[in-house]
Design a protein around this motif. Structure first.
Motif, PDB file in Angstrom:
ATOM      1  N   GLN A 145      21.389  45.697 -67.684  1.00 53.68           N
ATOM      2  CA  GLN A 145      22.523  45.081 -67.821  1.00 53.68           C
ATOM      3  C   GLN A 145      23.231  44.774 -66.677  1.00 53.68           C
ATOM      4  O   GLN A 145      23.362  45.661 -65.676  1.00 53.68           O
ATOM      5  CB  GLN A 145      23.433  45.846 -68.732  1.00 53.68           C
ATOM      6  CG  GLN A 145      24.728  45.347 -69.303  1.00 53.68           C
ATOM      7  CD  GLN A 145      25.323  46.335 -70.276  1.00 53.68           C
ATOM      8  OE1 GLN A 145      26.735  46.449 -69.893  1.00 53.68           O
ATOM      9  NE2 GLN A 145      24.777  46.785 -71.145  1.00 53.68           N
ATOM     10  N   ASP A 146      24.068  43.700 -66.415  1.00 60.56           N
ATOM     11  CA  ASP A 146      25.076  43.138 -65.103  1.00 60.56           C
ATOM     12  C   ASP A 146      26.226  43.450 -65.473  1.00 60.56           C
ATOM     13  O   ASP A 146      27.017  43.308 -66.484  1.00 60.56           O
ATOM     14  CB  ASP A 146      24.610  42.023 -64.983  1.00 60.56           C
ATOM     15  CG  ASP A 146      23.111  41.667 -64.290  1.00 60.56           C
ATOM     16  OD1 ASP A 146      22.825  42.502 -63.588  1.00 60.56           O
ATOM     17  OD2 ASP A 146      22.852  40.498 -64.459  1.00 60.56           O
ATOM     18  N   ALA A 147      26.863  44.147 -64.438  1.00 59.95           N
ATOM     19  CA  ALA A 147      28.292  44.246 -64.177  1.00 59.95           C
ATOM     20  C   ALA A 147      28.761  44.140 -62.659  1.00 59.95           C
ATOM     21  O   ALA A 147      27.898  43.549 -62.118  1.00 59.95           O
ATOM     22  CB  ALA A 147      28.719  45.923 -64.796  1.00 59.95           C
ATOM     23  N   ALA A 148      29.912  44.218 -62.354  1.00 62.63           N
ATOM     24  CA  ALA A 148      30.481  44.410 -61.083  1.00 62.63           C
ATOM     25  C   ALA A 148      31.598  45.259 -60.744  1.00 62.63           C
ATOM     26  O   ALA A 148      32.057  45.792 -61.841  1.00 62.63           O
ATOM     27  CB  ALA A 148      31.147  42.821 -60.771  1.00 62.63           C
ATOM     28  N   THR A 149      31.807  45.700 -59.606  1.00 61.91           N
ATOM     29  CA  THR A 149      33.042  46.444 -59.080  1.00 61.91           C
ATOM     30  C   THR A 149      33.615  45.402 -57.796  1.00 61.91           C
ATOM     31  O   THR A 149      32.849  45.430 -57.046  1.00 61.91           O
ATOM     32  CB  THR A 149      32.508  47.689 -58.380  1.00 61.91           C
ATOM     33  OG1 THR A 149      33.485  48.320 -57.876  1.00 61.91           O
ATOM     34  CG2 THR A 149      31.234  47.719 -57.604  1.00 61.91           C
ATOM     35  N   GLY A 150      34.538  45.026 -58.299  1.00 60.17           N
ATOM     36  CA  GLY A 150      35.316  44.075 -57.629  1.00 60.17           C
ATOM     37  C   GLY A 150      34.301  42.671 -57.206  1.00 60.17           C
ATOM     38  O   GLY A 150      34.016  42.177 -58.551  1.00 60.17           O
ATOM     39  N   ALA A 151      34.144  42.475 -56.158  1.00 62.65           N
ATOM     40  CA  ALA A 151      33.158  41.265 -56.024  1.00 62.65           C
ATOM     41  C   ALA A 151      31.737  41.710 -55.749  1.00 62.65           C
ATOM     42  O   ALA A 151      31.040  40.811 -55.505  1.00 62.65           O
ATOM     43  CB  ALA A 151      33.665  40.466 -54.551  1.00 62.65           C
ATOM     44  N   SER A 152      31.491  42.924 -56.030  1.00 64.29           N
ATOM     45  CA  SER A 152      30.084  43.299 -55.717  1.00 64.29           C
ATOM     46  C   SER A 152      29.330  43.503 -57.016  1.00 64.29           C
ATOM     47  O   SER A 152      29.861  44.011 -57.858  1.00 64.29           O
ATOM     48  CB  SER A 152      30.361  44.643 -55.103  1.00 64.29           C
ATOM     49  OG  SER A 152      30.835  44.576 -53.605  1.00 64.29           O
ATOM     50  N   PRO A 153      28.348  42.651 -57.178  1.00 68.35           N
ATOM     51  CA  PRO A 153      27.332  42.731 -58.280  1.00 68.35           C
ATOM     52  C   PRO A 153      26.830  44.180 -58.415  1.00 68.35           C
ATOM     53  O   PRO A 153      26.129  44.745 -57.482  1.00 68.35           O
ATOM     54  CB  PRO A 153      26.273  41.541 -58.298  1.00 68.35           C
ATOM     55  CG  PRO A 153      26.423  41.421 -56.835  1.00 68.35           C
ATOM     56  CD  PRO A 153      27.550  41.909 -56.189  1.00 68.35           C
ATOM     57  N   VAL A 154      26.532  44.633 -59.734  1.00 67.92           N
ATOM     58  CA  VAL A 154      26.077  45.755 -59.993  1.00 67.92           C
ATOM     59  C   VAL A 154      25.034  45.750 -61.196  1.00 67.92           C
ATOM     60  O   VAL A 154      25.498  45.134 -62.129  1.00 67.92           O
ATOM     61  CB  VAL A 154      26.853  47.192 -60.381  1.00 67.92           C
ATOM     62  CG1 VAL A 154      26.222  48.303 -60.763  1.00 67.92           C
ATOM     63  CG2 VAL A 154      27.889  47.392 -59.005  1.00 67.92           C
ATOM     64  N   ARG A 155      23.856  46.021 -61.001  1.00 62.24           N
ATOM     65  CA  ARG A 155      22.781  45.926 -62.163  1.00 62.24           C
ATOM     66  C   ARG A 155      22.549  47.375 -62.414  1.00 62.24           C
ATOM     67  O   ARG A 155      22.007  48.220 -61.621  1.00 62.24           O
ATOM     68  CB  ARG A 155      21.646  45.291 -61.748  1.00 62.24           C
ATOM     69  CG  ARG A 155      20.562  45.100 -62.819  1.00 62.24           C
ATOM     70  CD  ARG A 155      19.625  44.028 -62.686  1.00 62.24           C
ATOM     71  NE  ARG A 155      20.074  42.704 -63.018  1.00 62.24           N
ATOM     72  CZ  ARG A 155      19.648  41.467 -62.788  1.00 62.24           C
ATOM     73  NH1 ARG A 155      18.239  41.516 -62.216  1.00 62.24           N
ATOM     74  NH2 ARG A 155      20.091  40.302 -63.069  1.00 62.24           N
ATOM     75  N   PHE A 156      22.390  47.810 -63.872  1.00 61.53           N
ATOM     76  CA  PHE A 156      21.877  49.136 -63.942  1.00 61.53           C
ATOM     77  C   PHE A 156      20.774  49.061 -65.292  1.00 61.53           C
ATOM     78  O   PHE A 156      21.028  47.839 -66.163  1.00 61.53           O
ATOM     79  CB  PHE A 156      23.093  50.001 -64.801  1.00 61.53           C
ATOM     80  CG  PHE A 156      22.557  51.369 -65.236  1.00 61.53           C
ATOM     81  CD1 PHE A 156      22.159  52.397 -64.174  1.00 61.53           C
ATOM     82  CD2 PHE A 156      22.397  51.483 -66.777  1.00 61.53           C
ATOM     83  CE1 PHE A 156      21.527  53.731 -65.060  1.00 61.53           C
ATOM     84  CE2 PHE A 156      21.844  52.286 -67.176  1.00 61.53           C
ATOM     85  CZ  PHE A 156      21.524  53.496 -66.374  1.00 61.53           C
ATOM     86  N   GLY A 157      19.892  49.869 -65.350  1.00 64.67           N
ATOM     87  CA  GLY A 157      18.925  49.612 -66.371  1.00 64.67           C
ATOM     88  C   GLY A 157      17.729  50.741 -65.958  1.00 64.67           C
ATOM     89  O   GLY A 157      17.986  51.757 -65.277  1.00 64.67           O
ATOM     90  N   LEU A 158      16.280  50.130 -66.373  1.00 67.80           N
ATOM     91  CA  LEU A 158      15.145  51.092 -66.308  1.00 67.80           C
ATOM     92  C   LEU A 158      14.362  50.065 -65.512  1.00 67.80           C
ATOM     93  O   LEU A 158      14.188  48.725 -65.600  1.00 67.80           O
ATOM     94  CB  LEU A 158      14.673  51.413 -67.465  1.00 67.80           C
ATOM     95  CG  LEU A 158      15.634  52.032 -68.504  1.00 67.80           C
ATOM     96  CD1 LEU A 158      14.618  52.359 -69.883  1.00 67.80           C
ATOM     97  CD2 LEU A 158      15.763  53.392 -68.036  1.00 67.80           C
TER      98      LEU A 158
END
Length: 287
Positions: A145-158
């Motif tokens: 699943q994709d998200a972000a913190t500010g302008a920085s992309p964050v992807r979390f999963g397996l």
């Protein structure tokens, strides 16, 4: 007794079956789908109706139907009672029951396409889990699943080479920030707060939260970077994090927090959604 969808709406692919569940326009319809899935799942536990891969497909469908019913407005307590009714009905049905044998045939036909489905999206209220059952020589995203913190992309999963062996991880590509020294997943703690917390921001007070810290980090390989990112870090979490996330209500959020030595915290917000259903889908193994 109505157990499986009619032939008119039965699909040979997972995507269409999931879409059917999501398209149930009322809470009652969504709950009926969940009852049907829960009955067949309980009958499988009792009578061993299906082979392991189809059983995992049915598990994924049952969990996904529960999530759809919750999002449609059915209370969790009511769905727990629905599952108990389905289990009781299965216990009272003989394994050689003629109608159950018909249900078995219809379910096997309906879910035949699940074993051939390689990539599936599991949409939630605000976010999507994307699952991938391909096997590769390199570590890749099997669920994310994709998200972000500010302008920085964050992807979390397996991540993993094979879907059934994937482990929890987060990849972040910070813009204009130093490297964090730690990362943690923050979610509701079921011990002091056993019921879903669905308040204003979806997270309970600090006393009712738990944090699971990453076991370590490294430079992210190219295969794990979000599209367009040139570099990033992968933070790997223990398997207990995945188990805890799978136990959350599909409507609940969770956070990934990155901790910096200046005491600042960068936060990315995710949705539990159908994480549990997507994990069951991966458990079918590679295509």
């Amino acid at each position: 007794m109505k157990i499986a969808p009619s032939p008119r709406i039965v699909s040979r692919t997972l995507a269409a079956i999931v879409a059917l569940t999501l398209a149930a326009g009322t809470a009652t319809a969504a709950g009926d789908v969940y009852y049907e899935r829960a009955f067949v799942r309980a009958a499988q536990d009792k009578c061993r109706l299906f082979e392991p891969r189809l059983t995992q497909a049915l598990e994924a469908a049952t969990l996904q139907a529960r999530g759809a019913a919750l999002r449609a407005g059915r209370p969790a307590t009511e769905l727990a009672a629905t599952a108990e009714r389905a289990k009781a009905r299965a216990e009272a049905t003989p394994c050689n029951d003629a109608e159950l044998n018909q249900v078995k045939t219809r379910v096997r036909h309906a879910f035949a396409g699940w074993s051939r489905a390689a990539r599936i999206n599991f949409p939630g209220d605000r976010a999507v889990w994307s699952a991938d059952r391909f096997e590769s020589a390199h570590d890749g995203w099997r669920l994310f699943q994709d998200a972000a913190t500010g302008a920085s992309p964050v992807r979390f999963g397996l991540t993993g080479k094979a879907p059934q062996d994937a482990r929890p991880a987060a990849v972040v590509s910070f813009v204009g920030k130093p490297r964090p020294y730690a990362a943690r997943i923050v979610m509701r703690d079921a011990t002091p707060s056993p019921r879903p917390w669905l308040g204003t921001d979806g997270l309970p007070p600090d006393a009712a939260r738990r944090a699971v810290f990453a076991a370590g980090s490294d430079l992210a390989p190219r295969e794990l970077l979000v599209s367009g990112a040139r570099a990033g870090e992968v933070w790997r979490f223990p398997d207990s994090a995945a188990e805890a996330l799978a136990a959350l209500d599909p409507r609940e959020p969770f956070l990934i927090e990155f901790l910096f030595r200046d005491d600042s915290v960068a936060t990315a917000r995710f949705e539990a959604g159908d994480f549990a259903a997507a994990r069951a889908f991966l458990a079918m193994g590679p295509v």
